[in-house]
Design a protein around this motif. Structure first.
Motif, PDB file in Angstrom:
ATOM      1  N   ASN A   1       0.819  -1.203   0.000  1.00  0.00           N
ATOM      2  CA  ASN A   1       0.000   0.000   0.000  1.00  0.00           C
ATOM      3  C   ASN A   1       0.860   1.263   0.000  1.00  0.00           C
ATOM      4  OD1 ASN A   1       0.988  -0.219   2.592  1.00  0.00           O
ATOM      5  ND2 ASN A   1      -0.947   0.254   3.594  1.00  0.00           N
ATOM      6  N   ARG A   2       2.168   1.086  -0.123  1.00  0.00           N
ATOM      7  CA  ARG A   2       3.100   2.194  -0.309  1.00  0.00           C
ATOM      8  C   ARG A   2       3.691   2.085  -1.706  1.00  0.00           C
ATOM      9  NH1 ARG A   2       5.523   5.051   3.971  1.00  0.00           N
ATOM     10  NH2 ARG A   2       6.845   5.852   2.316  1.00  0.00           N
ATOM     11  N   PRO A   3       3.196   2.846  -2.699  1.00  0.00           N
ATOM     12  CA  PRO A   3       3.695   2.705  -4.076  1.00  0.00           C
ATOM     13  C   PRO A   3       5.209   2.911  -4.187  1.00  0.00           C
ATOM     14  CG  PRO A   3       1.693   4.039  -4.013  1.00  0.00           C
ATOM     15  CD  PRO A   3       2.116   3.832  -2.600  1.00  0.00           C
ATOM     16  N   ASP A   4       5.783   3.791  -3.331  1.00  0.00           N
ATOM     17  CA  ASP A   4       7.208   4.046  -3.453  1.00  0.00           C
ATOM     18  C   ASP A   4       8.054   2.880  -2.948  1.00  0.00           C
ATOM     19  OD1 ASP A   4       6.137   4.593  -0.945  1.00  0.00           O
ATOM     20  OD2 ASP A   4       7.814   5.881  -0.392  1.00  0.00           O
ATOM     21  N   TRP A   5       7.428   1.872  -2.339  1.00  0.00           N
ATOM     22  CA  TRP A   5       8.174   0.692  -1.880  1.00  0.00           C
ATOM     23  C   TRP A   5       8.138  -0.451  -2.886  1.00  0.00           C
ATOM     24  CZ3 TRP A   5       7.503  -0.497   4.056  1.00  0.00           C
ATOM     25  CH2 TRP A   5       7.993   0.596   4.783  1.00  0.00           C
TER      26      TRP A   5
END
Length: 614
Positions: free
Chosen positions: A210-214
Motif C-alpha cells: 500500500n506504499r507505491p514508493d516501496w
C-alpha cells in the motif's frame, strides 16, 4: 544530632529516589510491552484480513485453467494451430471468458511457448505471437502439470498472478492454458496512512504494497546472486529494482522491530508481523509504527510518577499535621499534669489549714469553690479543644473550594472597583451558567456511561434526542452547525434501550456534523413521525452526500469515507446492529436536493407504558 538527623533524611530520600527510578523503569518496560502486544494483535488481525483477501482472490481462479483447457475450441486449435478460423474462434471465446471471470488476461500457448490465441487479441499490447517460454508458469505446467507465477508482464507492464494448466490432446501435451489475474484491486483495499502492508517474493523484493514508493524494492542489499535469480525468469521485466536500508532486531519481549526503512521521517520504527503463503511462495507482512505505543508507555509512566508525587506530598502533609497534633497534645497533657499537681498541693494546704485553724473554714470552702470552678473550666477547655480539632479538619476539607471562591470574589471586587460592573456581572453569570451546564452534562454523561439494560422497553424519543443534543451541544456551537428538530405534536415512544438509542443518535449526528462542517449550508434536519405501528426518524444534512459506489458498504465494519485519522469506521456498523437488535431498520440515501439522509425505523410503543417500564 541535627546533622545526623539530616544525613538520615537525605539517605532515606536517596533510597526513595532509587526505588522510584527502578519502579519507573519496570513500569515503562511493562507498559511498553503491553502497548506493543496490543499493536501486535492489531497487526495480526490486519494480517489475517490481508491474507484472507489474497487467498480468496487466488482460490477463485485456481482450478479454472484446467476447466478451460478441456474446451473443444481450445483443443481443436492446438490440433491445427495455423487455422485462422480456429484462431479467431478461440480469441473470441477467450475474450468472453475473461470478461465473464473478471480475469486480466486469458491466453493459450503452444508447446514451443508461442501464444496462439489471447483474450486481448484486439488490444494494442496483444499477447498473440509472443513467446513466454521463459516464464515458470509455462515450463512448470508442461513438466509438472501445474504452473504458478507472479510477475510484472513483459508486454502489458502490469503486475499479475499467473495460473498455468497443461492442454493434453490425443495423449500428447500440446500446450498450456494461462489465466492472469490483476492484483491492483487487492492493493487498493489495503489503503492506510499509518500501517504498511506488503508482500515479498522469495528474494525479499516487495511485489505488493500500500506504499507505491516501496514497490520493486528489496530489504537489504541486492546481491548479484539475487539479481541473477530474478532476471532468470524476468519476474519484473524492465522495471528498475531498488533497496530499502533497514535494521531488524528483536526486543526483550520477542517483538520483531524494523528501524529506519527508507526516508520516512514520520515513522522511523515499525513492529513487524509476518506470515508465509506457501501456495503462492509469498510472505505477507504488516508494519505498524511504534511511535504512538512508545508515547503511550511514556505517558503512562509520567502519570504514574505524577500520582506518586501527589501521594508523597499528601503523606508529607499528613505527617506534618500528625506531628503538630502530637506536640499540641503533649503541651495540653503537661498543662493538665501541672494543674493536677497544683490542685493536689492546694487541697493539701487547705486540709492542713482546716485541721490547724477552725477559723479558716470559710477560706477552705472558698478554695474548694475555686477548685470546682477550675475543674469546670478544665472540662470546658477540653470541649473547646475537641471543637478546635474538628474545625481544623473541616477547614482542611473546605480550604481548596473556599480558596477558589475567594479568588473569584476578589476578581469581581477588582472589576467593581474599576467601574467595570457589567464585566463583573457577566463574569459571574458565565461562572453560574458553566456550573449549571456542567451539572446537566454530568448527569447525561453518567447515564450515558452506565452499562445499559439489555432488556427492551418503551423509551420516550424526545428524552433521547434531548440527551444527544446535550452531549453534542459543544460541537454544534464550535462548528456553527444548526440542528432543526421536528418531533411532531404527539409525543413519540419507541421500543428499545434508552442508552443504546442515545448512542445511535449521537453517532448519526456526529457523522452529519462532520459532513457539513466545511460546507456553506450547515443545517441539519431531525424529523420523526408515527407510521402505522412504527416510528420513522430521518436525519438529513446539506453536505456532499455519499458516493454511489460506496453506499452498499457504508454500514460495513472499519469502512469510512472520512479522512484518515478521523475515525475507525465502526460508528455506523455499531448503530446498524443496535437498531437491528431493537427490531428496526437503518438505511441511507442521497437526498434529491443534496446531502445525505439517514432513515431509522423503530417499533412504536404505547406512551402510557413508560411509567410502568420505569
Amino acid at each position: 544530632m541535627q546533622r545526623l538527623s539530616t544525613m538520615k533524611l537525605a539517605a532515606v530520600l536517596l533510597l526513595c529516589l532509587a526505588v522510584l527510578a527502578g519502579l519507573s523503569w519496570l513500569g515503562h518496560t511493562q507498559t511498553r510491552a503491553k502497548a506493543f502486544q496490543d499493536l501486535h494483535e492489531r497487526g495480526q488481525n490486519t494480517l489475517s484480513l490481508a491474507e484472507s483477501s489474497l487467498r480468496g482472490q487466488l482460490a477463485r481462479f485456481e482450478r479454472l485453467p484446467e476447466l478451460l483447457a478441456d474446451e473443444r475450441v481450445i483443443r481443436s486449435l492446438l490440433l491445427s494451430p495455423t487455422n485462422s478460423d480456429l484462431v479467431m474462434a478461440a480469441n473470441l471465446y477467450l475474450r468472453d471468458t475473461a470478461n465473464l471471470l473478471g480475469a486480466s488476461d486469458v491466453y493459450v500457448m503452444y508447446r514451443d511457448g508461442v501464444t496462439l490465441a489471447a483474450s486481448n487479441f484486439d488490444q494494442p499490447h496483444s499477447f498473440v505471437g509472443g513467446n513466454f517460454a521463459f516464464r515458470p508458469y509455462f515450463f512448470d505446467a508442461m513438466q509438472k502439470g501445474e504452473g504458478r507465477f507472479f510477475a510484472l508482464g513483459t508486454t502489458s507492464n502490469k503486475r499479475g498472478y499467473y495460473f498455468g494448466a497443461p492442454i493434453d490432446v490425443a495423449g500428447q501435451r500440446r500446450g498450456v492454458m494461462v489465466i492472469k489475474i490483476d492484483v491492483d484491486e487487492i492493493e487498493q483495499a489495503w489503503a492506510s496512512d499509518d500501517l504498511r502492508i506488503l508482500v515479498t517474493d522469495p528474494e525479499n523484493i516487495i511485489f505488493l504494497s500500500n506504499r507505491p514508493d516501496w514497490l520493486f524494492h528489496a530489504f537489504g542489499e541486492l546481491t548479484p546472486e539475487r539479481l541473477a535469480r530474478t532476471e532468470e525468469t524476468r519476474r519484473y521485466a524492465n522495471a528498475p529494482l531498488g533497496e530499502i536500508a533497514y535494521r531488524a532486531h528483536t526486543d526483550s519481549h520477542g517483538f520483531r522491530l524494523l528501524t529506519g526503512p527508507g526516508s520516512d521521517v514520520d515513522a522511523s520504527e515499525y513492529l513487524v508481523v509476518a506470515r508465509e503463503m506457501p501456495q503462492a511462495n509469498w510472505v505477507v507482512q504488516v508494519l505498524l509504527p511504534t511511535r504512538a505505543a512508545r508515547a503511550q508507555a511514556a505517558a503512562s509512566v509520567a502519570i504514574g510518577l505524577s500520582l506518586a508525587g501527589i501521594v508523597a506530598l499528601l503523606g508529607l502533609i499528613v505527617w506534618q499535621r500528625r506531628r503538630q497534633l502530637a506536640l499540641r497534645l503533649a503541651m495540653e497533657q503537661a498543662a493538665k499534669d501541672d494543674l493536677e499537681r497544683r490542685v493536689v498541693q492546694r487541697t493539701s494546704e487547705l486540709r492542713d489549714a482546716n485541721i490547724a485553724l477552725e477559723d479558716e473554714v470559710a477560706e477552705r470552702r472558698a478554695a474548694e469553690a475555686r477548685l470546682r470552678k477550675t475543674q469546670s473550666e478544665l472540662v470546658q477547655a477540653g470541649k473547646l479543644a475537641a471543637l478546635g480539632q474538628m474545625s481544623a479538619a473541616l477547614s482542611h476539607e473546605f480550604n481548596q473550594p473556599l480558596g477558589a471562591a475567594r479568588n473569584y470574589a476578589e476578581n469581581a471586587q477588582l472589576l467593581l472597583d474599576r467601574g467595570r460592573g457589567d464585566e463583573a456581572r457577566a463574569n459571574i453569570d458565565r461562572i453560574v451558567g458553566m456550573i449549571d451546564r456542567m451539572t446537566r452534562i454530568s448527569r447525561h454523561l453518567r447515564n450515558f456511561a452506565r452499562k445499559p439494560n439489555q432488556q427492551l422497553r418503551p423509551v420516550a424519543l424526545a428524552e433521547s434526542v434531548l440527551a444527544a443534543q446535550e452531549l453534542l451541544g459543544w460541537r454544534l456551537a464550535k462548528t456553527g452547525v444548526t440542528l432543526e428538530v421536528d418531533l411532531g405534536d404527539v409525543p413519540l415512544t419507541v421500543t428499545g434501550g434508552p442508552v443504546r438509542l442515545q448512542q445511535v443518535l449521537v453517532n448519526l449526528l456526529s457523522n452529519a456534523i462532520d459532513a457539513v462542517e466545511g460546507g456553506a449550508d450547515k443545517r441539519l434536519h431531525l424529523r420523526a413521525r408515527r407510521t402505522g405501528r412504527g416510528v420513522q426518524i430521518t436525519l438529513r444534512d446539506h453536505g456532499p452526500g455519499v458516493a454511489e459506489g460506496v453506499q452498499a458498504r457504508i454500514f460495513d465494519p472499519f469502512f469510512s469515507t472520512k479522512e484518515v485519522g478521523k475515525g475507525l469506521g465502526l460508528g455506523l456498523s455499531i448503530s446498524y446492529n443496535i437498531v437491528r437488535d431493537f427490531g428496526g431498520q437503518l438505511f441511507m440515501r442521497n437526498h434529491p436536493e443534496g446531502g445525505a439522509e439517514f432513515t431509522l425505523n423503530l417499533q412504536a410503543a404505547a406512551a402510557a407504558s413508560i411509567e410502568a417500564a420505569q
